[in-house]
Design a protein around this motif. Structure first.
Motif, mmCIF file in Angstrom:
data_model
loop_
_atom_site.group_PDB
_atom_site.id
_atom_site.type_symbol
_atom_site.label_atom_id
_atom_site.label_comp_id
_atom_site.label_asym_id
_atom_site.label_seq_id
_atom_site.Cartn_x
_atom_site.Cartn_y
_atom_site.Cartn_z
ATOM 1 N N LYS A 774 -7.277 -16.573 -11.950
ATOM 2 C CA LYS A 774 -7.054 -16.277 -13.372
ATOM 3 C C LYS A 774 -8.099 -15.311 -13.911
ATOM 4 C CE LYS A 774 -4.940 -20.799 -14.281
ATOM 5 N NZ LYS A 774 -5.095 -22.103 -14.964
ATOM 6 N N ASN A 775 -9.348 -15.517 -13.536
ATOM 7 C CA ASN A 775 -10.402 -14.623 -14.019
ATOM 8 C C ASN A 775 -10.254 -13.223 -13.446
ATOM 9 O OD1 ASN A 775 -11.648 -16.615 -15.584
ATOM 10 N ND2 ASN A 775 -12.877 -17.352 -13.869
ATOM 11 N N LEU A 776 -9.921 -13.121 -12.161
ATOM 12 C CA LEU A 776 -9.751 -11.790 -11.569
ATOM 13 C C LEU A 776 -8.547 -11.064 -12.150
ATOM 14 C CD1 LEU A 776 -10.519 -12.527 -7.805
ATOM 15 C CD2 LEU A 776 -11.979 -11.370 -9.453
ATOM 16 N N MET A 777 -7.491 -11.806 -12.482
ATOM 17 C CA MET A 777 -6.286 -11.195 -13.050
ATOM 18 C C MET A 777 -6.332 -11.130 -14.574
ATOM 19 S SD MET A 777 -3.528 -13.108 -10.594
ATOM 20 C CE MET A 777 -2.120 -12.295 -11.341
ATOM 21 N N ILE A 807 -0.215 -18.026 -4.600
ATOM 22 C CA ILE A 807 -0.452 -17.299 -5.856
ATOM 23 C C ILE A 807 0.447 -16.071 -5.925
ATOM 24 C CG2 ILE A 807 -2.177 -16.061 -7.205
ATOM 25 C CD1 ILE A 807 -4.290 -17.883 -6.025
ATOM 26 N N GLU A 808 0.620 -15.384 -4.801
ATOM 27 C CA GLU A 808 1.459 -14.183 -4.800
ATOM 28 C C GLU A 808 2.936 -14.508 -4.974
ATOM 29 O OE1 GLU A 808 -0.690 -10.772 -2.125
ATOM 30 O OE2 GLU A 808 0.325 -12.377 -1.052
ATOM 31 N N SER A 809 3.329 -15.764 -4.812
ATOM 32 C CA SER A 809 4.729 -16.116 -5.013
ATOM 33 C C SER A 809 5.178 -15.901 -6.444
ATOM 34 C CB SER A 809 4.951 -17.580 -4.618
ATOM 35 O OG SER A 809 4.185 -18.431 -5.451
ATOM 36 N N ARG A 810 4.248 -15.828 -7.367
ATOM 37 C CA ARG A 810 4.614 -15.618 -8.775
ATOM 38 C C ARG A 810 3.939 -14.392 -9.383
ATOM 39 N NH1 ARG A 810 4.001 -20.059 -13.709
ATOM 40 N NH2 ARG A 810 4.851 -18.746 -15.362
ATOM 41 N N TYR A 811 2.720 -14.103 -8.948
ATOM 42 C CA TYR A 811 1.962 -13.012 -9.554
ATOM 43 C C TYR A 811 1.630 -11.973 -8.473
ATOM 44 C CZ TYR A 811 1.315 -16.596 -13.114
ATOM 45 O OH TYR A 811 1.524 -17.576 -14.038
ATOM 46 N N ALA A 812 1.820 -10.701 -8.830
ATOM 47 C CA ALA A 812 1.497 -9.609 -7.913
ATOM 48 C C ALA A 812 -0.008 -9.332 -7.978
ATOM 49 C CB ALA A 812 2.283 -8.359 -8.274
ATOM 50 N N LEU A 813 -0.650 -9.298 -6.828
ATOM 51 C CA LEU A 813 -2.092 -9.085 -6.756
ATOM 52 C C LEU A 813 -2.366 -7.649 -6.317
ATOM 53 C CD1 LEU A 813 -3.259 -12.375 -4.975
ATOM 54 C CD2 LEU A 813 -3.372 -11.841 -7.405
ATOM 55 N N PRO A 814 -3.146 -6.909 -7.083
ATOM 56 C CA PRO A 814 -3.573 -5.588 -6.610
ATOM 57 C C PRO A 814 -4.419 -5.719 -5.347
ATOM 58 C CG PRO A 814 -3.942 -5.834 -8.977
ATOM 59 C CD PRO A 814 -3.583 -7.191 -8.453
ATOM 60 N N PRO A 815 -4.502 -4.667 -4.545
ATOM 61 C CA PRO A 815 -5.253 -4.767 -3.270
ATOM 62 C C PRO A 815 -6.703 -5.193 -3.455
ATOM 63 C CG PRO A 815 -3.893 -2.794 -3.311
ATOM 64 C CD PRO A 815 -3.829 -3.364 -4.688
ATOM 65 N N THR A 816 -7.391 -4.609 -4.442
ATOM 66 C CA THR A 816 -8.802 -4.966 -4.636
ATOM 67 C C THR A 816 -8.934 -6.422 -5.083
ATOM 68 O OG1 THR A 816 -8.625 -4.102 -6.908
ATOM 69 C CG2 THR A 816 -9.424 -2.606 -5.199
ATOM 70 N N THR A 817 -8.047 -6.840 -5.989
ATOM 71 C CA THR A 817 -8.088 -8.230 -6.449
ATOM 72 C C THR A 817 -7.787 -9.196 -5.318
ATOM 73 O OG1 THR A 817 -7.365 -7.504 -8.646
ATOM 74 C CG2 THR A 817 -7.146 -9.839 -8.136
ATOM 75 N N LYS A 818 -6.820 -8.839 -4.473
ATOM 76 C CA LYS A 818 -6.470 -9.706 -3.351
ATOM 77 C C LYS A 818 -7.628 -9.826 -2.367
ATOM 78 C CE LYS A 818 -2.914 -10.349 0.198
ATOM 79 N NZ LYS A 818 -1.666 -9.815 0.789
ATOM 80 N N THR A 819 -8.335 -8.731 -2.130
ATOM 81 C CA THR A 819 -9.472 -8.784 -1.213
ATOM 82 C C THR A 819 -10.570 -9.682 -1.756
ATOM 83 O OG1 THR A 819 -8.949 -6.532 -0.480
ATOM 84 C CG2 THR A 819 -11.150 -7.384 0.010
ATOM 85 N N GLN A 820 -10.879 -9.525 -3.045
ATOM 86 C CA GLN A 820 -11.908 -10.374 -3.649
ATOM 87 C C GLN A 820 -11.493 -11.844 -3.642
ATOM 88 O OE1 GLN A 820 -12.659 -8.825 -7.553
ATOM 89 N NE2 GLN A 820 -13.461 -6.878 -6.815
ATOM 90 N N LEU A 821 -10.243 -12.097 -3.989
ATOM 91 C CA LEU A 821 -9.775 -13.483 -4.036
ATOM 92 C C LEU A 821 -9.765 -14.111 -2.647
ATOM 93 C CD1 LEU A 821 -8.575 -15.779 -5.716
ATOM 94 C CD2 LEU A 821 -6.317 -14.792 -5.359
ATOM 95 N N THR A 822 -9.418 -13.343 -1.627
ATOM 96 C CA THR A 822 -9.417 -13.882 -0.261
ATOM 97 C C THR A 822 -10.819 -14.278 0.183
ATOM 98 O OG1 THR A 822 -7.508 -12.490 0.280
ATOM 99 C CG2 THR A 822 -8.762 -13.391 2.115
ATOM 100 N N GLY A 823 -11.807 -13.440 -0.126
ATOM 101 C CA GLY A 823 -13.181 -13.774 0.254
ATOM 102 C C GLY A 823 -13.695 -15.030 -0.440
ATOM 103 N N ILE A 824 -13.431 -15.127 -1.744
ATOM 104 C CA ILE A 824 -13.887 -16.316 -2.488
ATOM 105 C C ILE A 824 -13.143 -17.557 -2.018
ATOM 106 C CG2 ILE A 824 -14.071 -17.326 -4.786
ATOM 107 C CD1 ILE A 824 -14.327 -14.503 -5.906
#
Length: 925
Positions: A774-777, A807-824
């Protein structure tokens, strides 16, 4: 004459003079395998030979020439004309020649086919070379697939690069457009400001010139008629009214600089005053931003929307919960509308131009649109939060309304009604009366349905059970579970193993019944262990048979089944007598000793007995056992023992249903007696250590909050607060529960506390991932992502990608956001696998859950409990836990019931422990 003589003798010679020739001809006609062919004389053969040019074509088999009648007529004609008998010989020879020719041709064909078959077999058996057609085709196919995969990868890379370029270009154009828009607005404002100043300077110079010139004296022109006079008066009145309205608004001092200097509370109270609302409404109507014929409620709503622009720009931190794209757009629109508004209002003596009014109207419409969109999203979050609060209050009322004797319902009633009334008013104001009532009814119905009684599927009343009569004496507390039987004793002698029963002991049942009045023994976790239980019993019996104790095991198993079945029937009834006589232990022991025991008769008797005892819901399992085809008596005995245990569980649940009111009254006393018998005079070491740690933590917390004032009960380390602190630290955690970590008084709640710790760990992990997303998006942390939370709840902690996909099943994640979220997410899941909280987000969430649960459990009065429950949804949603409000509420209710039962049953021991700990503290000081 020779010719006539020969003709006269020809018939007789065919029958009498040449019998041998006749027989040879017949044998030749009947046999096609004769190798000798007798050719006729040349002059006879010449009569039958025909030239190839005059050969008649072969007729079809169905033609007239090949028919029987044709042959018969031909033969008859030849017989009638007296043809020689040698004609038959020639025909037969010709037929034999044709047949031999066909046989030779068919033999050649068969030989050719055999050669072809042999060549094919040889070719098939021969090893294929590396350059065969199939291998070349396979290699070509693989090369084509590699080429297509390479092309697809290149295309995907090109598409990704093109998307990135398009996204960068779009962002660049948007930034340029925004910058151009801001520059244009500033230029227009500056131009309008210069224009107004120029007009003022021109008027002042013209007036000065006129005043300085005394040659001409301005004489006002007289109106020609009454119409012109009326127009002049109306214009003067409108100008005066406009200046008066703008002057009264400017007297309020409502500028962006003043709003920023004033506190948020003071600005809110200022904007809610009637004088400010009336002045602003008149100004908006003056500039055409409101209709003159609109009602008062619509005017106030539009005016408040306009005044909200001052709050949005003056105090954005208090108004906006986050800094998303929608909030940024709202701020830009508020800047635009206030800039246009200030440009017009700051010159009250001048009438605004049409361009200024058009710019103001356009900016105001854009601000209204942005404000409405932001308000709708924020109001949906508020609606969900207030609905959860209303449902939580309803759940509290449903849990206490049945308590008539303790007057708990009366204490809660007033507080719950007041808070529900306030929530209802707010919900109606946000969503409308009809929609609010519909939403409340639906939410309350779902909550009550989820927490309602779960009725068992099918008829669970055992057929052999008897219903208690009204005048029957009160039942005494007898052991419900299967007692330690003979097979347990034999197993302990052999290998020290005991067969685990499906039923808990009496103390556990009474303890659970005191906590939950609707408690029933749950069969599902025990049925899930069916195969394991059967295999354990089978292995134990096989070990006994291998050790030479097979006879003892058979007798012990029969005795165990007999004791269990006798508990399921009413003493003195026919079934009780039948079981006692048919499963007599002494008789079975004698039969086994003499080798006369029959497994077949034993299982036949059980197959006929169990349908008379079991509940209708078990008919299918009893029938399956009766149709068991295995010949191994050990497996059948193990399955029979398991099925009898299931019948015992059904009988125990039925007994609990019938006798629950009487058992609940005796539950606390029974628990107190059992605990005293188990503990005796031994010191409660674990309880003392647990109480000492809870007291130390409570004292530190009180000292931190009290600030030297310890006169109020809330600022004192009372025994209730110490107990609740210890209970919260015990249940709300993520680490494994140690064997020595739980006090003796809460030993029966070990499984419950272990389950709660597992739920808290999973709750913290899932909430941390959702909060980070939520914070990243840039989404509102109070919004509920229940679907994603439910999907993540069942996922193992070693599948990082599965959490991202949820999370991607409902919300589209930009590449940078997805990378950050995957690491966390990987870091958070690593903590989950290690059952620890090292990530800052998980630490904060765990602390929030602990603080919330402790605040609700430590509430001293009913009003405080109601207040804490009504604000639970808002507190947890703001903390980043909106998806688990209901789950945390259920934990609080369960811990409250555990605390009430535990303190009531073990209050004497807690007093002794608290006294001993206080004495130790005093001695240490």
């Amino acid at each position: 004459m020779p010719h006539s003589d020969s003709s006269e003798l020809e018939p007789d010679s065919s029958h009498t003079l040449h019998p041998t020739i006749r027989e040879e001809i017949q044998d030749l006609m009947m046999s096609s395998d004769n190798d000798t062919v007798h050719a006729p004389p040349a002059h006879i053969a010449a009569r039958f030979s025909r030239s190839s040019n005059f050969r008649r074509k072969t007729s079809a088999p169905s033609s007239r020439r090949n028919s029987l009648s044709s042959h018969h007529s031909s033969r008859s004609s030849r017989s009638a004309h007296g043809g020689p008998y040698s004609t038959h010989v020639a025909q037969h020879l010709r037929r034999a020649s044709i047949i031999e020719t066909r046989k030779a041709r068919l033999a050649d064909r068969a030989a050719h086919a055999e050669q072809v078959r042999l060549r094919a077999a040889v070719a098939k058996a021969a090893p294929r070379g590396s350059t065969s057609t199939e291998e070349r085709a396979l290699a070509a196919k693989q090369a084509r697939e590699r080429f297509l995969a390479q092309v697809a990868a290149n295309c995907a890379e090109e598409v990704k690069r093109a998307k990135k370029v398009a996204e960068d270009t779009r962002e660049k154009k948007a930034a340029e457009h925004l910058k151009l828009k801001e520059d244009m607005i500033e230029r227009l404002a500056e131009a309008e400001r210069r224009r107004s100043l120029l007009q003022q300077n021109q008027r002042r110079s013209r007036t000065t010139t006129l005043l300085s010139v005394e040659e001409k004296k301005i004489i006002p022109r007289k109106p020609r008629n009454e119409t012109e006079a009326a127009k002049i008066i109306q214009k003067a009145w409108r100008n005066s009214t406009r200046r008066s309205i703008i002057s009264r608004f400017l007297e309020l001092g409502l500028t962006l600089e003043n709003v920023q200097k004033t506190s948020f509370e003071d600005v809110g109270s200022l904007l809610s005053q009637d004088k400010v609302l009336d002045s602003t409404t008149k100004v908006l109507k003056l500039y055409g931003l409101q209709d003159n014929d609109s009602d008062s409620s619509g005017e106030n709503a539009a005016t408040r929307t306009f005044l909200s622009a001052f709050l949005v720009l003056g105090h954005p931190a208090q108004v906006l919960s986050e800094e998303g794209e929608q909030e940024k757009d709202l701020i830009e629109q508020a800047k635009s509308v206030l800039l246009c508004f200030d440009t017009i209002v700051m010159n009250p003596s001048l009438s605004p131009s049409a361009a200024q009014l058009g710019s103001l109207s356009e900016a105001y419409a854009s601000f209204q649109t942005a404000f409405t969109a932001w308000k709708d999203r924020d109001s949906s979050v508020l609606l969900e939060t207030m609905l959860a609060q209303f449902v939580e209050l309803d759940a509290i009322w449903q849990s206490v309304k049945g308590d008539k004797e303790g007057h708990v319902a009366e204490d809660y009633r007033e507080g719950i009604q007041q808070n529900q009334t306030l929530l209802l008013v707010r919900l109606k104001r946000l969503a409308g009366a009809d929609r609010a009532m519909k939403m409340i009814k639906e939410a309350v119905r779902k909550s009550r349905k989820a927490k309602g009684k779960k009725k068992p599927v099918g008829d669970v009343r055992p057929r052999a059970a008897s219903l208690p009569s009204a005048d029957a004496p009160a039942p005494t507390l007898t052991p419900i579970e299967a007692s330690v039987s003979g097979i347990d004793a034999v197993a302990s002698e052999v290998g020290g193993r005991k067969l685990a029963s499906l039923l808990p002991d009496n103390r556990t049942i009474m303890h659970e019944l005191a906590i939950n009045k609707e408690y029933r023994i749950d069969i599902k976790p025990r049925t899930d262990m069916r195969e394991h239980a059967i295999q354990a019993v089978s292995a134990n019996m096989r070990q006994g048979f291998e050790s030479g104790l097979g006879d003892l095991f058979v007798v012990a198993m029969a005795e165990t089944i007999r004791e269990k079945l006798l508990r399921l029937v009413v003493p003195g009834k026919s079934l009780h007598t039948l079981i006692s006589e048919s499963l007599d232990t002494a008789m079975i022991a004698n039969q086994v000793k003499m080798g006369a025991f029959s497994y077949q008769q034993f299982f036949t008797f059980m197959n006929s007995l169990l349908p008379k005892i079991c509940a209708p819901v078990r008919d299918a399992e009893v029938k399956a056992l009766a149709n068991e085809q295995t010949e191994d008596p050990i497996d059948r005995l193990a399955k029979l023992n398991y099925l009898v245990d299931l019948l015992s569980v059904d009988h125990a649940n039925f007994s609990l249903q019938m006798n629950a009111p009487l058992l609940i009254k005796e539950a606390i006393g029974y628990e107190r007696r059992c605990f005293a018998n188990s503990v005796g005079k031994q010191p409660l070491t674990r309880t003392s250590r647990w109480w000492s740690g809870a007291k130390r933590k409570t004292v530190e917390e009180v000292a931190r909050r009290s600030s030297g004032n310890s006169s109020t009960p809330a600022n004192r380390a009372t025994p209730d607060r110490i107990y609740m602190q210890g209970l919260v630290d015990l249940a709300i955690g993520v680490a494994e529960l140690q064997e020595e970590g739980i006090p003796e008084t809460l030993e029966l709640d070990r499984s419950r506390i272990t389950r709660m710790r597992g739920d808290v760990l999973r709750m913290v992990v899932v909430s941390a991932i959702l909060l980070t997303a939520k914070n990243l998006m840039r989404r509102d942390v109070r919004s509920q992502w229940k679907e994603q939370a439910q999907r993540m709840w069942d996922l193992p902690f070693d599948e990082t990608q599965a959490f991202i996909v949820a999370i991607e099943s409902r919300y589209a994640l930009p590449p940078t956001t997805k990378t950050q979220l995957t690491g966390i997410t990987e870091r958070i899941l690593l903590d989950g696998r290690n059952r620890q909280v090292s990530h800052p987000v998980t630490k904060v969430l765990l602390q929030k859950i602990k603080a919330h649960v402790y605040s609700r459990l430590s509430a001293a009065s009913a009003d405080e409990r109601v207040k804490a429950a009504s604000s639970a949804s808002q507190v947890l949603s703001s903390a980043g836990l909106p998806e688990f409000v209901v789950l945390i509420g259920g934990m609080v209710d369960e811990l409250q019931k555990v605390a009430d039962v535990d303190r009531e049953a073990h209050g004497k021991w807690y007093d002794d422990v608290a006294k001993a700990v206080n004495e130790e503290d005093i001695s240490d000081e």
